[in-house]
Design a protein around this motif. Sequence first.
Motif, PDB file in Angstrom:
ATOM      1  N   SER A 130       0.833  -1.207   0.000  1.00 12.51           N
ATOM      2  CA  SER A 130       0.000   0.000   0.000  1.00 12.51           C
ATOM      3  C   SER A 130       0.866   1.256   0.000  1.00 12.51           C
ATOM      4  CB  SER A 130      -0.925   0.007   1.220  1.00 12.51           C
ATOM      5  OG  SER A 130      -1.790  -1.118   1.191  1.00 12.51           O
ATOM      6  N   PHE A 131       0.313   2.307  -0.590  1.00 13.45           N
ATOM      7  CA  PHE A 131       1.038   3.569  -0.743  1.00 13.45           C
ATOM      8  C   PHE A 131       0.228   4.710  -0.144  1.00 13.45           C
ATOM      9  CE2 PHE A 131       2.590   0.634  -3.846  1.00 13.45           C
ATOM     10  CZ  PHE A 131       3.942   0.893  -3.951  1.00 13.45           C
ATOM     11  N   LYS A 132       0.884   5.858   0.019  1.00 10.96           N
ATOM     12  CA  LYS A 132       0.245   7.000   0.651  1.00 10.96           C
ATOM     13  C   LYS A 132      -0.672   7.770  -0.299  1.00 10.96           C
ATOM     14  CE  LYS A 132       4.271   7.601   3.670  1.00 10.96           C
ATOM     15  NZ  LYS A 132       5.421   8.479   4.040  1.00 10.96           N
ATOM     16  N   SER A 133      -0.579   7.465  -1.575  1.00  9.99           N
ATOM     17  CA  SER A 133      -1.414   8.155  -2.554  1.00  9.99           C
ATOM     18  C   SER A 133      -1.792   7.195  -3.677  1.00  9.99           C
ATOM     19  CB  SER A 133      -0.685   9.375  -3.136  1.00  9.99           C
ATOM     20  OG  SER A 133       0.432   8.954  -3.911  1.00  9.99           O
ATOM     21  N   ARG A 134      -2.856   7.547  -4.374  1.00 11.89           N
ATOM     22  CA  ARG A 134      -3.274   6.754  -5.533  1.00 11.89           C
ATOM     23  C   ARG A 134      -2.233   6.861  -6.644  1.00 11.89           C
ATOM     24  NH1 ARG A 134      -7.436   9.558  -3.404  1.00 11.89           N
ATOM     25  NH2 ARG A 134      -9.352   8.449  -2.816  1.00 11.89           N
ATOM     26  N   TYR A 135      -1.684   8.045  -6.803  1.00 11.95           N
ATOM     27  CA  TYR A 135      -0.677   8.252  -7.839  1.00 11.95           C
ATOM     28  C   TYR A 135       0.577   7.429  -7.553  1.00 11.95           C
ATOM     29  CZ  TYR A 135       2.579  10.609 -10.991  1.00 11.95           C
ATOM     30  OH  TYR A 135       3.504  10.879 -11.966  1.00 11.95           O
ATOM     31  N   GLY A 136       0.954   7.334  -6.289  1.00 11.10           N
ATOM     32  CA  GLY A 136       2.109   6.519  -5.913  1.00 11.10           C
ATOM     33  C   GLY A 136       1.892   5.053  -6.237  1.00 11.10           C
ATOM     34  N   ALA A 137       0.682   4.544  -5.971  1.00 12.65           N
ATOM     35  CA  ALA A 137       0.367   3.151  -6.285  1.00 12.65           C
ATOM     36  C   ALA A 137       0.379   2.922  -7.794  1.00 12.65           C
ATOM     37  CB  ALA A 137      -0.999   2.787  -5.700  1.00 12.65           C
ATOM     38  N   ALA A 138      -0.175   3.879  -8.557  1.00 11.63           N
ATOM     39  CA  ALA A 138      -0.217   3.748 -10.015  1.00 11.63           C
ATOM     40  C   ALA A 138       1.188   3.785 -10.611  1.00 11.63           C
ATOM     41  CB  ALA A 138      -1.074   4.857 -10.619  1.00 11.63           C
ATOM     42  N   THR A 139       2.062   4.633 -10.066  1.00 10.54           N
ATOM     43  CA  THR A 139       3.432   4.716 -10.557  1.00 10.54           C
ATOM     44  C   THR A 139       4.166   3.402 -10.349  1.00 10.54           C
ATOM     45  OG1 THR A 139       3.494   7.096 -10.078  1.00 10.54           O
ATOM     46  CG2 THR A 139       5.613   5.967 -10.359  1.00 10.54           C
ATOM     47  N   ALA A 140       4.002   2.818  -9.155  1.00 10.17           N
ATOM     48  CA  ALA A 140       4.652   1.541  -8.868  1.00 10.17           C
ATOM     49  C   ALA A 140       4.101   0.421  -9.742  1.00 10.17           C
ATOM     50  CB  ALA A 140       4.461   1.192  -7.390  1.00 10.17           C
ATOM     51  N   PHE A 141       2.818   0.487 -10.040  1.00  8.81           N
ATOM     52  CA  PHE A 141       2.198  -0.549 -10.878  1.00  8.81           C
ATOM     53  C   PHE A 141       2.702  -0.501 -12.315  1.00  8.81           C
ATOM     54  CE2 PHE A 141      -1.337  -1.055 -13.990  1.00  8.81           C
ATOM     55  CZ  PHE A 141      -1.308  -2.435 -14.053  1.00  8.81           C
ATOM     56  N   HIS A 142       2.821   0.689 -12.872  1.00 12.32           N
ATOM     57  CA  HIS A 142       3.149   0.812 -14.292  1.00 12.32           C
ATOM     58  C   HIS A 142       4.644   0.683 -14.580  1.00 12.32           C
ATOM     59  CE1 HIS A 142      -0.801   1.732 -15.908  1.00 12.32           C
ATOM     60  NE2 HIS A 142      -1.017   2.550 -14.895  1.00 12.32           N
ATOM     61  N   MET A 143       5.488   0.856 -13.575  1.00 15.30           N
ATOM     62  CA  MET A 143       6.935   0.803 -13.807  1.00 15.30           C
ATOM     63  C   MET A 143       7.469  -0.593 -13.564  1.00 15.30           C
ATOM     64  SD  MET A 143       8.417   4.338 -12.163  1.00 15.30           S
ATOM     65  CE  MET A 143      10.069   3.863 -12.649  1.00 15.30           C
ATOM     66  N   GLN A 144       8.451  -1.001 -14.362  1.00 14.24           N
ATOM     67  CA  GLN A 144       9.162  -2.251 -14.108  1.00 14.24           C
ATOM     68  C   GLN A 144      10.029  -2.052 -12.875  1.00 14.24           C
ATOM     69  OE1 GLN A 144      11.054  -4.230 -17.495  1.00 14.24           O
ATOM     70  NE2 GLN A 144      12.842  -4.640 -16.208  1.00 14.24           N
ATOM     71  N   GLN A 145       9.878  -2.928 -11.902  1.00 12.10           N
ATOM     72  CA  GLN A 145      10.506  -2.703 -10.606  1.00 12.10           C
ATOM     73  C   GLN A 145      11.945  -3.209 -10.518  1.00 12.10           C
ATOM     74  OE1 GLN A 145       8.997  -0.925  -8.127  1.00 12.10           O
ATOM     75  NE2 GLN A 145       7.427  -0.584  -9.681  1.00 12.10           N
TER      76      GLN A 145
END
Length: 651
Positions: free
Chosen positions: A244-259
């Motif tokens: 879980s992340f502190k913002s929706r944008y933070g979660a979306a960024t982590a989802f779309h980027m190759q980790q």
Amino acid sequence: MIVSALLTSLGINFGLCILFFTLYSVLRKQPSNYEVYMPRLLADGLSQQRRFNLQMLLPTPGWVRRAWQPSEEEMLASAGLDAVVFMRIIILSLRIFCVAGIIGIFVLLPVNCTGNQLASIDFANLTSDSLDVFSISNVNNGSNKLWIHFSAVYIVTVFICCLLYYEYRYISSKRVTYFHSSKPQPHQFTILVRSIPVSVGISVSDSVERFFTQYHPSTYLSHVVVHRTGKIRNLIEVRAAFVSFKSRYGAATAFHMQQSVNPTQWLTEKAPEPHDVYWPFFSSSFMGRWISKLLVVLACISLTVLFIIPVLFVQGLANLAQLEVWFPFLKSILSITFVSQVITGYLPSLILLLFLKMAPPIMKFLSSIQGYISNSEIEKSACDKVLWFTIWNVFFGNVLSGSVFTQISILLEPKKIPAMLAVSVPAQASFCIAYVVTSGWTSVATELFRMIPFICSLISKPCVRSSDDEVEVPSLPYHKDIPRLLLFGLFGITYFFLAPLIVPFLLIYFCLAYIIYRNQFINVYAPKYETAGKYWPIVHHLMIFSLVLMHAIALGIFTLKKLPLASTLIIPLPVLTLLFNAYCSKRFLPIFTAYSAETLIKKDREDHNDATMAEFFARLETAYFDPALLPIQYSTNYDSRTSPLLPSTEV
């Protein structure tokens, strides 16, 4: 099929519809049947016990008026966006077939009847004539009247494309608005991370903590490692976690980027709603999921091939001469007019319908072992499978059985496909009409009557039921009902210029469906999870497929009817339709895949000064605990799961 056989099928199904409507109108008023006909109102405490009076034993149409009253905004608030999308499918179909019906019945049908390509119509003995005299087959080869059919194809194509654009834009905006109006939801701030690499002496939890603290320090909030109970060990560690992340944008960024540098590690997926998680999925390894997907594909192909057997049997029933060859000992019985009409007009559609009843549960089971992490994704995948299984077996398998299955080589020569369609499709118009009446009218009336729940209720009534027992509120099986709506849309689009007589039967079906399903959303069904309109791209693509199929049939028809110029001028139509579909996919489909940064950041800023967010983040840390590992609760708040104003959405 002769007209009399169709009239027999029509009479039987019309009688069944009247029976089911009458029984529903009476039985729904009985307090003992509230759990069957209004479980949602009962669970919400909105139903009222009434004293007995004579009116309770008389059928009344008041439920129709009540089903008509709620606005779309009220439907959205109570049943969710998926229910609105379902009703928009029906509304779209009604708009299409109102226009197609006007063109087909008042323009094309008279043109077909005035042709003399087939034997002249004997109005004194109409019931013995074939329905082909009402189709394009009766128009003379090379006749200039065929240009009317050509114009109808162009007009309806343009009209449908305009409607599809409007609906795609409308539902896209509804999806964004629905997201903005929702309260913070756990799945908006959370992603699922799989294939977590673990070093010796370091737990999965520690690996997750180190990785996201290092690479997402400003947005990382917390995580929950997925655990599963096992038969041998009390607890299994799974290399997956909800982060879980502190913002929706933070979660979306982590989802779309190759980790990771290694693309097979730290794999991310969007998290579903906590109550939507399909926990058995996590017990499978990566290789197990890959093998499962392969087995599901093979199973779907095998099931489709095996279904040819009942399809061919049904085709034999529809052909009286073939039936006498198969069963010569029944020749004396088949010579009875009424028996032959029932067998050729009603029985084929009924048998095919009963066989098709097995498809939705089988496809849902296959989807459940395919590796999806949520129940909603399983149902959406099952919807796709049931849709194409139904189209192949009912349309291509049944309608074209005489050509496709006996001349498989034709499929290897694309140039011959339009001619094959042109010959086979019009010849099966009568079967399609009978199928719409049997599978459409009767099925939607059965949906209202809820036959199976009613019978189960009668059986369970002798059992003592505590007043504290919770009422089970079902959800609409979208994977079963959406494919039926779209199949009838396919029938209507492909047949409106070939055999326009089918359109009035489709209009009656969609009118019944509009009222009945609105009634069911008000009284019976409650959303268990929400995809926020993700079913609509399936609808759009099927409509595009139906248009292109209609163009291919038209190309073959005009070629066979010796109108080569019309055949040539049809060719740009599928090309333009596919270009239109490509534009819609670029313009609207991304909205159904993920929300934009603009949308997410705007929503995050709205919540920035919300004092309740601290409490929400505290609850978020435990939102994705496996229910099987939580302490047993003997009292649950059912309203929290079935409240009609549940502000649920998905990212």
